[in-house]
Design an enzyme around this catalytic site. Structure first.
Site, PDB file in Angstrom:
ATOM      1  N   GLY A  32       0.807  -1.219   0.000  1.00 28.44           N
ATOM      2  CA  GLY A  32       0.000   0.000   0.000  1.00 28.44           C
ATOM      3  C   GLY A  32       0.838   1.266   0.000  1.00 28.44           C
ATOM      4  CG  LEU A  34      -1.048   1.687  -3.794  1.00 24.55           C
ATOM      5  CD1 LEU A  34      -2.235   1.293  -4.660  1.00 24.55           C
ATOM      6  CD2 LEU A  34      -0.062   0.520  -3.701  1.00 24.55           C
ATOM      7  CG  HIS A  38       2.964   0.685  -5.636  1.00 21.96           C
ATOM      8  ND1 HIS A  38       3.291   1.737  -4.808  1.00 21.96           N
ATOM      9  CD2 HIS A  38       3.498  -0.426  -5.063  1.00 21.96           C
ATOM     10  CE1 HIS A  38       3.971   1.280  -3.772  1.00 21.96           C
ATOM     11  NE2 HIS A  38       4.119  -0.019  -3.908  1.00 21.96           N
ATOM     12  N   GLY A 148       8.766  -4.422  -8.694  1.00 20.75           N
ATOM     13  CA  GLY A 148       9.662  -3.356  -9.145  1.00 20.75           C
ATOM     14  C   GLY A 148      11.114  -3.728  -8.903  1.00 20.75           C
ATOM     15  CG  ASP A 151      12.049  -3.381  -3.094  1.00 24.15           C
ATOM     16  OD1 ASP A 151      12.786  -2.865  -2.247  1.00 24.15           O
ATOM     17  OD2 ASP A 151      10.889  -3.004  -3.310  1.00 24.15           O
ATOM     18  CD  GLN A 154      10.123  -7.733  -2.619  1.00 20.00           C
ATOM     19  OE1 GLN A 154      10.029  -7.658  -1.406  1.00 20.00           O
ATOM     20  NE2 GLN A 154       9.420  -6.970  -3.422  1.00 20.00           N
ATOM     21  CB  SER A 186      10.786   4.454  -1.623  1.00 25.95           C
ATOM     22  OG  SER A 186      10.580   3.880  -0.350  1.00 25.95           O
ATOM     23  CB  SER A 187       5.764   3.483   0.596  1.00 28.44           C
ATOM     24  OG  SER A 187       5.154   2.847  -0.514  1.00 28.44           O
TER      25      SER A 187
HETATM   26  O1  PAF Z   1       7.678  -5.163  -2.097  1.00 30.65           O
HETATM   27  C1  PAF Z   1       6.763  -5.152  -1.251  1.00 30.65           C
HETATM   28  O2  PAF Z   1       5.977  -4.209  -1.146  1.00 30.65           O
HETATM   29  C2  PAF Z   1       6.632  -6.325  -0.281  1.00 30.65           C
HETATM   30  O3  PAF Z   1       7.866  -6.831   0.068  1.00 30.65           O
HETATM   31  C3  PAF Z   1       5.719  -7.435  -0.820  1.00 30.65           C
HETATM   32  C4  PAF Z   1       6.309  -8.086  -2.061  1.00 30.65           C
HETATM   33  C5  PAF Z   1       4.346  -6.875  -1.130  1.00 30.65           C
HETATM   34  C6  PAF Z   1       5.550  -8.540   0.229  1.00 30.65           C
HETATM   35  O4  PAF Z   1       4.965  -8.056   1.394  1.00 30.65           O
END
Ligand code: PAF
Length: 296
Positions: A32, A34, A38, A148, A151, A154, A186-187
């Site tokens: 969230g 956003l 996003h 994205g 990260d 990730q 970034s949030s």
């Molecule tokens: O990148 C993110 O916002 C979070 O790490 C994710 C992938 C939604 C998992 O909570």
């Protein structure tokens, strides 16, 4: 756009879309608050899928005890407006109790890819990410999932999880979205004071200048690249470096200090994590040295 808050409602909404032939299903997991980054993921999902599902869930499993889980920015009304405007079809907003009705005993862990970079600074973080993303993948059963590249670790970890566990979903990595002045969206940018935000521009500048120096043949080894990144960042008095790294991507193996960048096979990543006040920002640049070398 349908907003669902329970796993039962989510399954029903997905069943309805599948019965209507609205496949493939694209999935954008988020926490969230956003922003345009996003929005770009939802648009990409819309290009590749007939049904776009977004989740909004601030996942407690991926926050350390002294991190910002409680204060993580939240604005559901604004998020839903953005999701609808960008074309999401289903938005899943579960409570913590809905996602984790009992203590979580089962964890997904991607070993060696999670011990460096953010994994070293935030122990347990990636186990929390891979556990919640596997759970969301089981619930949504998407054909594509969009993340994205800001990260980047990730993305590397999730790709490996999907491959190791033979999950039937394609991870689609989308480019970093930046403000006009270069700050990666970034949030957490909302935490920055005016002065911290100005000084944070040093992150994208250090990546840009180091990439240019590599392309010009002025920086040839991994050590030189790390030094240049760190020295540009250090021109900002508020910047406190967490890490400055240059690794293979997506394997995330460190390039030896004296090794020639141009010898690296495939893609490499220059990755940074730097604190400005209480806010820790990350940024990176992924590129193929062989292509750069061919330009020089
Ligand atoms: O990148 C993110 O916002 C979070 O790490 C994710 C992938 C939604 C998992 O909570």
């Amino acid at each position: 756009m349908r907003v669902v808050r329970t796993t039962k409602e989510l399954r029903e909404a997905l069943e309805y879309m599948r019965m209507g032939g609205h496949t493939p299903i694209g999935f954008v997991p988020t926490m969230g608050y956003l922003h345009e980054g996003h929005a770009s993921l939802i648009r990409r999902a819309g290009e590749m899928s007939s049904t776009v599902v977004m989740s909004i869930f601030v996942n407690p499993l991926q926050f350390g005890p002294n991190e910002d889980f409680a204060s993580y920015p939240r604005d559901e009304r604004r998020d839903l407006e953005l999701a609808e405007r960008e074309g999401a079809d289903i938005v899943f907003i579960p409570s913590v109790e809905e996602m984790y009705p009992q203590p979580v005993l089962t964890k997904v862990s991607v070993g060696a890819l999670t011990t460096q970079l953010c994994g070293a600074s935030r122990p347990g973080h990636f186990d929390g990410v891979t556990t919640v993303v596997s759970k969301l993948f089981h619930l949504v059963q998407p054909d594509y999932a969009f993340f994205g590249l800001k990260d980047a670790q990730q993305v590397a970890v999730l790709r490996r999880m999907v491959s190791d566990l033979s999950m039937n979903v394609e991870i689609v990595a989308c480019p970093i979205v930046r403000e006009g002045d270069g700050l990666a969206l970034s949030s957490r940018n909302v935490y920055l004071s005016g002065e911290e935000r100005t000084q944070a521009l040093v992150l994208s500048r250090s990546l840009r200048e180091t990439r240019q120096a590599i392309e010009a043949g002025k920086v040839t080894t991994a050590d030189e690249a790390r030094q240049l990144l760190a020295s540009v960042i250090s021109t900002s008095p508020l910047a406190v470096i967490d890490y400055v790294e240059i690794l293979t991507f997506p394997g995330l193996e460190a390039l030896e200090g004296g090794s020639l960048i141009s010898n690296a096979e495939g893609e490499i990543i220059m990755a940074l994590a730097v604190k400005f006040g209480r806010t820790r920002l990350i940024d990176n640049n992924v590129f193929t040295p062989k292509e750069v070398h061919a330009l020089v």
